[in-house]
Write a protein that holds these residues in place. Structure first.
Motif, PDB file in Angstrom:
ATOM      1  N   TYR A  29       1.277  -1.377   0.164  1.00  5.92           N
ATOM      2  CA  TYR A  29       0.088  -0.209   0.107  1.00  5.92           C
ATOM      3  C   TYR A  29       1.121   1.442   0.151  1.00  5.92           C
ATOM      4  N   LYS A  30       1.766   1.142   0.762  1.00  9.24           N
ATOM      5  CA  LYS A  30       2.672   2.635   1.195  1.00  9.24           C
ATOM      6  C   LYS A  30       3.726   3.344  -0.372  1.00  9.24           C
ATOM      7  N   PHE A  31       3.360   2.016  -1.440  1.00  8.58           N
ATOM      8  CA  PHE A  31       4.753   2.170  -2.641  1.00  8.58           C
ATOM      9  C   PHE A  31       3.401   1.711  -3.703  1.00  8.58           C
ATOM     10  N   GLY A  32       1.994   1.947  -3.297  1.00 10.96           N
ATOM     11  CA  GLY A  32       0.864   1.708  -4.171  1.00 10.96           C
ATOM     12  C   GLY A  32       0.639   0.033  -5.463  1.00 10.96           C
ATOM     13  N   ILE A  33       1.105  -0.258  -5.274  1.00 11.66           N
ATOM     14  CA  ILE A  33       1.780  -1.938  -5.571  1.00 11.66           C
ATOM     15  C   ILE A  33      -0.147  -2.140  -5.907  1.00 11.66           C
ATOM     16  N   ILE A  34      -1.244  -2.449  -4.425  1.00 10.74           N
ATOM     17  CA  ILE A  34      -1.998  -2.610  -4.600  1.00 10.74           C
ATOM     18  C   ILE A  34      -2.973  -1.651  -6.131  1.00 10.74           C
ATOM     19  N   GLU A  35      -2.535  -0.456  -6.055  1.00  8.32           N
ATOM     20  CA  GLU A  35      -2.833   0.392  -6.481  1.00  8.32           C
ATOM     21  C   GLU A  35      -2.874   0.517  -8.277  1.00  8.32           C
ATOM     22  N   LEU A  36      -1.857  -0.929  -8.387  1.00  4.34           N
ATOM     23  CA  LEU A  36      -1.347  -0.522  -9.631  1.00  4.34           C
ATOM     24  C   LEU A  36      -1.796  -1.553 -10.018  1.00  4.34           C
ATOM     25  N   PHE A  37      -1.994  -3.126  -9.123  1.00  4.20           N
ATOM     26  CA  PHE A  37      -2.866  -3.706  -9.671  1.00  4.20           C
ATOM     27  C   PHE A  37      -4.283  -3.359 -10.321  1.00  4.20           C
ATOM     28  N   LEU A  38      -4.851  -2.665  -9.552  1.00  7.80           N
ATOM     29  CA  LEU A  38      -6.164  -2.643  -9.456  1.00  7.80           C
ATOM     30  C   LEU A  38      -6.446  -1.381 -11.002  1.00  7.80           C
ATOM     31  N   ASN A  39      -5.624  -0.809 -11.364  1.00  7.64           N
ATOM     32  CA  ASN A  39      -5.524   0.485 -12.558  1.00  7.64           C
ATOM     33  C   ASN A  39      -4.823  -0.617 -13.898  1.00  7.64           C
ATOM     34  N   GLU A  40      -5.450  -0.803 -14.929  1.00  2.00           N
ATOM     35  CA  GLU A  40      -4.609  -1.475 -16.090  1.00  2.00           C
ATOM     36  C   GLU A  40      -3.907  -0.785 -16.868  1.00  2.00           C
ATOM     37  N   GLU A  41      -4.210   0.812 -16.642  1.00  2.00           N
ATOM     38  CA  GLU A  41      -3.238   1.502 -17.479  1.00  2.00           C
ATOM     39  C   GLU A  41      -1.784   1.231 -17.305  1.00  2.00           C
ATOM     40  N   LYS A  42      -1.865   1.536 -15.793  1.00  2.00           N
ATOM     41  CA  LYS A  42      -1.040   1.735 -14.885  1.00  2.00           C
ATOM     42  C   LYS A  42      -0.248   0.394 -14.956  1.00  2.00           C
ATOM     43  N   LEU A  43      -0.569  -0.433 -15.033  1.00  2.00           N
ATOM     44  CA  LEU A  43       0.052  -1.876 -15.495  1.00  2.00           C
ATOM     45  C   LEU A  43       0.730  -1.821 -16.496  1.00  2.00           C
ATOM     46  N   ARG A  44       0.033  -1.173 -17.501  1.00  2.00           N
ATOM     47  CA  ARG A  44       0.770  -1.909 -19.460  1.00  2.00           C
ATOM     48  C   ARG A  44       1.672  -0.749 -18.982  1.00  2.00           C
ATOM     49  N   LYS A  45       1.589   0.526 -18.596  1.00  2.00           N
ATOM     50  CA  LYS A  45       2.842   0.773 -18.787  1.00  2.00           C
ATOM     51  C   LYS A  45       4.234   0.732 -17.802  1.00  2.00           C
ATOM     52  N   PHE A  46       3.389   0.221 -16.863  1.00  2.00           N
ATOM     53  CA  PHE A  46       4.494  -0.526 -15.583  1.00  2.00           C
ATOM     54  C   PHE A  46       5.879  -1.412 -16.405  1.00  2.00           C
ATOM     55  N   ILE A  47       4.719  -2.359 -17.160  1.00  2.00           N
ATOM     56  CA  ILE A  47       5.157  -3.695 -18.195  1.00  2.00           C
ATOM     57  C   ILE A  47       5.830  -2.970 -18.785  1.00  2.00           C
ATOM     58  N   GLN A  48       5.766  -1.748 -19.822  1.00  2.00           N
ATOM     59  CA  GLN A  48       6.481  -0.977 -21.108  1.00  2.00           C
ATOM     60  C   GLN A  48       7.394  -0.954 -20.698  1.00  2.00           C
ATOM     61  N   LEU A  50       9.395  -1.908 -18.148  1.00  2.00           N
ATOM     62  CA  LEU A  50      11.029  -2.636 -17.850  1.00  2.00           C
ATOM     63  C   LEU A  50      11.521  -3.062 -19.506  1.00  2.00           C
ATOM     64  N   GLY A  51      11.147  -2.664 -20.618  1.00  2.00           N
ATOM     65  CA  GLY A  51      11.633  -2.936 -21.737  1.00  2.00           C
ATOM     66  C   GLY A  51      12.112  -4.071 -22.039  1.00  2.00           C
ATOM     67  N   PRO A  52      12.850  -4.559 -22.099  1.00  2.00           N
ATOM     68  CA  PRO A  52      13.093  -6.314 -22.196  1.00  2.00           C
ATOM     69  C   PRO A  52      12.786  -7.270 -21.475  1.00  2.00           C
ATOM     70  N   PHE A  53      12.767  -6.704 -19.883  1.00  2.00           N
ATOM     71  CA  PHE A  53      12.318  -7.165 -19.164  1.00  2.00           C
ATOM     72  C   PHE A  53      11.162  -7.537 -18.959  1.00  2.00           C
ATOM     73  N   GLY A  54       9.956  -6.594 -19.311  1.00  2.00           N
ATOM     74  CA  GLY A  54       9.232  -6.718 -18.905  1.00  2.00           C
ATOM     75  C   GLY A  54       7.988  -8.461 -19.235  1.00  2.00           C
ATOM     76  N   VAL A  55       8.487  -9.023 -20.077  1.00  2.00           N
ATOM     77  CA  VAL A  55       7.985 -10.003 -19.871  1.00  2.00           C
ATOM     78  C   VAL A  55       8.465 -10.597 -18.304  1.00  2.00           C
TER      79      VAL A  55
END
Length: 238
Positions: A29-48, A50-55
């Protein structure tokens, strides 16, 4: 004396794990990880990002959402198809979901019933308690196939069963495949802006879920009766 010592060690392990879980949730909660999981747009941007480590990042996200059972897996399932296409999404999601399921299974096995009672919904515990008395690999596989069943909670719970880690790994990997295929396909439709196909797929999935929900109690009762009668029949043969 020995029994008391064992009980004390078990309680100590459960307490240590409870502290670890509480700390993990706080940091999430402190670092917004739960919020990240609940927001598809944020998740997509986060994975992208990571570049080659996105997989690798995506596989870890899928595994984590199983271990953190209350987090909805539909978001990450659709995301897999959106980012990697139908086939790529299916493969990566299956790896992540299987990994997370096995981790939950091992946690349940290592820390035992006191830990399970803190993690798993009491309703799930009472409904599927009969699975602990004998292996029932086929029934467990069937439960994993049915949409809407609490597979993440079952992964923890089945750690108390007689299934081996290998048996459970196969069941979790193959049993989640139907849902994974549908979500990956839906994500791929969104990726290519094929909204008509996406909503048609979503409609079929919704109807299936409604039917399962309406007959859920009957399905569970029939499976329970079938499983117990089969076990008694096999026991008489022996």
């Amino acid at each position: 004396m020995v029994k008391n010592k064992i009980t004390f060690k078990a309680l100590l392990r459960v307490f240590a794990l409870a502290v670890l879980i509480a700390l993990s949730v706080f940091l999430a909660y402190k670092f917004g990880i739960i919020e990240l999981f609940l927001n598809e747009e944020k998740l997509r941007k986060f994975i992208q990002s990571l570049g080659p480590f996105g997989v690798v990042g995506f596989v870890i996200l899928q595994a984590f959402q199983v271990v953190a059972a209350p987090i909805p897996g539909e978001v990450t399932g659709l995301l897999g198809g959106y980012l990697y296409g139908t086939v790529g999404g299916i493969v990566l999601s299956t790896i992540g979901l299987t990994l997370g399921s096995v981790v939950a299974f091992i946690l349940g096995r290592v820390f035992g019933r006191p830990f399970i009672e803190k993690v798993v919904d009491p309703v799930v515990l009472s409904k599927f308690d009969y699975l602990l008395h004998h292996k029932g690999a086929f029934l467990v596989f069937f439960l994993f196939l049915i949409p809407g069943f609490p597979k993440d909670y079952l992964s923890y719970f089945l750690g108390l069963s007689r299934l081996s880690v290998l048996e459970f790994t196969v069941i979790a990997g193959v049993g989640r495949l139907l849902g994974t295929v549908l979500l990956s396909l839906g994500g791929d439709y969104l990726r290519h802006h094929e909204y008509e196909k996406f909503f048609s797929l979503a409609g079929v999935a919704a109807v299936t879920m409604i039917v399962v929900w309406l007959f859920k109690e009957k399905i569970e009762r029939l499976l329970r009766i079938w499983h117990i009668s089969r076990y008694r029949k096999n026991k008489r043969k022996k």
